[in-house]
Write an enzyme that holds these catalytic residues in place. Structure first.
Site, PDB file in Angstrom:
ATOM      1  N   LYS A   1       0.846  -1.202   0.000  1.00  0.00           N
ATOM      2  CA  LYS A   1       0.000   0.000   0.000  1.00  0.00           C
ATOM      3  C   LYS A   1       0.883   1.255   0.000  1.00  0.00           C
ATOM      4  CE  LYS A   1      -3.928  -2.307   2.168  1.00  0.00           C
ATOM      5  NZ  LYS A   1      -4.763  -2.580   3.328  1.00  0.00           N
TER       6      LYS A   1
ATOM      7  N   GLN B   1      -4.480  -1.309   9.545  1.00  0.00           N
ATOM      8  CA  GLN B   1      -4.519  -2.638   8.924  1.00  0.00           C
ATOM      9  C   GLN B   1      -5.136  -3.662   9.878  1.00  0.00           C
ATOM     10  OE1 GLN B   1      -3.739  -3.265   5.735  1.00  0.00           O
ATOM     11  NE2 GLN B   1      -4.149  -5.444   5.903  1.00  0.00           N
TER      12      GLN B   1
ATOM     13  N   ASP C   1     -10.994   3.410   4.237  1.00  0.00           N
ATOM     14  CA  ASP C   1     -11.342   1.985   4.136  1.00  0.00           C
ATOM     15  C   ASP C   1     -12.861   1.805   4.030  1.00  0.00           C
ATOM     16  OD1 ASP C   1      -9.423  -0.066   4.028  1.00  0.00           O
ATOM     17  OD2 ASP C   1      -8.802   0.320   6.095  1.00  0.00           O
TER      18      ASP C   1
HETATM   19  N1  GUN Z   1      -7.229  -6.470   6.086  1.00  0.00           N
HETATM   20  C1  GUN Z   1      -7.693  -7.191   5.039  1.00  0.00           C
HETATM   21  N2  GUN Z   1      -8.255  -6.378   4.123  1.00  0.00           N
HETATM   22  C2  GUN Z   1      -8.188  -5.130   4.614  1.00  0.00           C
HETATM   23  C3  GUN Z   1      -8.604  -3.866   4.122  1.00  0.00           C
HETATM   24  O1  GUN Z   1      -9.193  -3.712   3.052  1.00  0.00           O
HETATM   25  N3  GUN Z   1      -8.318  -2.803   4.940  1.00  0.00           N
HETATM   26  C4  GUN Z   1      -7.702  -2.957   6.145  1.00  0.00           C
HETATM   27  N4  GUN Z   1      -7.493  -1.863   6.861  1.00  0.00           N
HETATM   28  N5  GUN Z   1      -7.301  -4.116   6.612  1.00  0.00           N
HETATM   29  C5  GUN Z   1      -7.543  -5.198   5.855  1.00  0.00           C
END
Ligand code: GUN
Length: 293
Positions: free
Chosen positions: A53, A97, A120
């Site tokens: 990311k 995350q 998100d």
């Molecule tokens: N863990 C798995 N997928 C995601 C996501 O799309 N965002 C976040 N913050 N954590 C995740």
């Protein structure tokens, strides 16, 4: 019939090139989109997602504020960091995350993120806005799935979509987006899950099957209608001694056999995965634009 394979990496690269241009335009106005990233602990999968990311941010010119915290970080310290980011004008989006270590209360953490920086799309305010069809940050994986369908010229309007999986991150929001009265919605949606009695009965009716169950081989060739579109959201690590890492990634779909019956299919890796990060970048740029207005 052998299916056309949807190249998620290519669709994602096209979208990222568009976003890079938007970021360059914003920079001319003195606006630099910023993403605050928080990873608690050392889960290897989460670690590689967060690294990917941040790399993606750098590639299109988004500033990222990297915070890798020890696994024993307290709820209080984590909340304090989020509040600091909520107040920081350089930060337009906040990404915590998931999953978090067990001692942390996920709901409380996600509720602390300002809905205006919730790139998100997990905050209940954004979930509610999405459900009633108001402008909201849309969660990245389901939004990425819809973009893949649109950019592969798949007709959503009037189609029967069967979603396998009812998570808050994928199944539930995807169903909501697909039933919206909008050009990217208007689908008839069935949601299946672990308590569904005859999964194949439902998936066989689908024009579009979306697998988000988190289990390999959930969708096999006998479970789909000839010519169906199959989107695989699954990311499962399975042991593979021929790989240096000792594992390989597979989705929820028996790709080799299903591709002989479907008209369009996404691979794993290289399907939905690259889109999730792209939609995070999209939301961060959107947030910067909104803040500037
Ligand atoms: N863990 C798995 N997928 C995601 C996501 O799309 N965002 C976040 N913050 N954590 C995740």
């Amino acid at each position: 019939m052998t299916a056309r394979i949807i190249d998620g990496a290519k669709v994602a690269a096209d979208m990222r090139a568009e976003l890079k241009e938007h970021v360059a335009e914003l920079k001319k106005q003195g606006i630099v989109p910023g993403l605050g990233v928080i990873l608690v602990g050392q889960d290897p999968a989460s670690n590689s997602y967060v690294t990917a990311k941040e790399r993606a941010c750098a590639e299109i010119g988004i500033y990222s504020d990297d915070n890798r915290l020890p696994a024993q970080t307290s709820q209080k310290d984590l909340i304090a960091l989020i509040k600091k980011m909520n107040a920081d004008p350089k930060i337009n989006g906040i990404l915590v995350q998931l999953p978090l270590p067990k001692h942390l209360i996920e709901d409380q953490v996600l509720m602390t993120i300002s809905p205006d920086k919730d790139v998100d799309g997990f905050h209940p305010t954004n979930v509610g806005r999405m459900v009633v069809g108001e402008k909201a940050f849309l969660p990245c994986t389901p939004h990425g799935v819809i973009q893949l369908l649109i950019r592969s010229s798949v007709t959503i309007d009037g189609s029967h979509v069967v979603i396998v999986g009812r998570s808050n991150i994928v199944g539930k929001p995807l169903a909501n987006m697909l039933i919206q009265k909008s050009p990217t919605g208007n689908a008839t949606v069935t949601i299946c899950h672990t308590r569904t009695k005859n999964l194949a009965f439902h998936t066989k009716q689908a024009d579009i099957v979306i697998a988000a169950a988190g289990k390999p081989n959930t969708i096999t060739a006998d479970m789909i209608k000839p010519g169906a579109v199959v989107i695989d959201v699954g990311v499962n690590r399975i042991e593979d001694s021929t790989k240096k890492s000792g594992y390989r990634l597979v989705g929820d779909v028996d790709f080799e056999n299903v591709k002989e019956k479907a008209s369009l299919i996404t691979p794993v890796p290289g399907g939905v995965g690259p889109m999730t990060i792209t939609m995070l970048l999209y939301n961060t740029v959107e947030s910067a634009k909104r803040n500037a207005e």
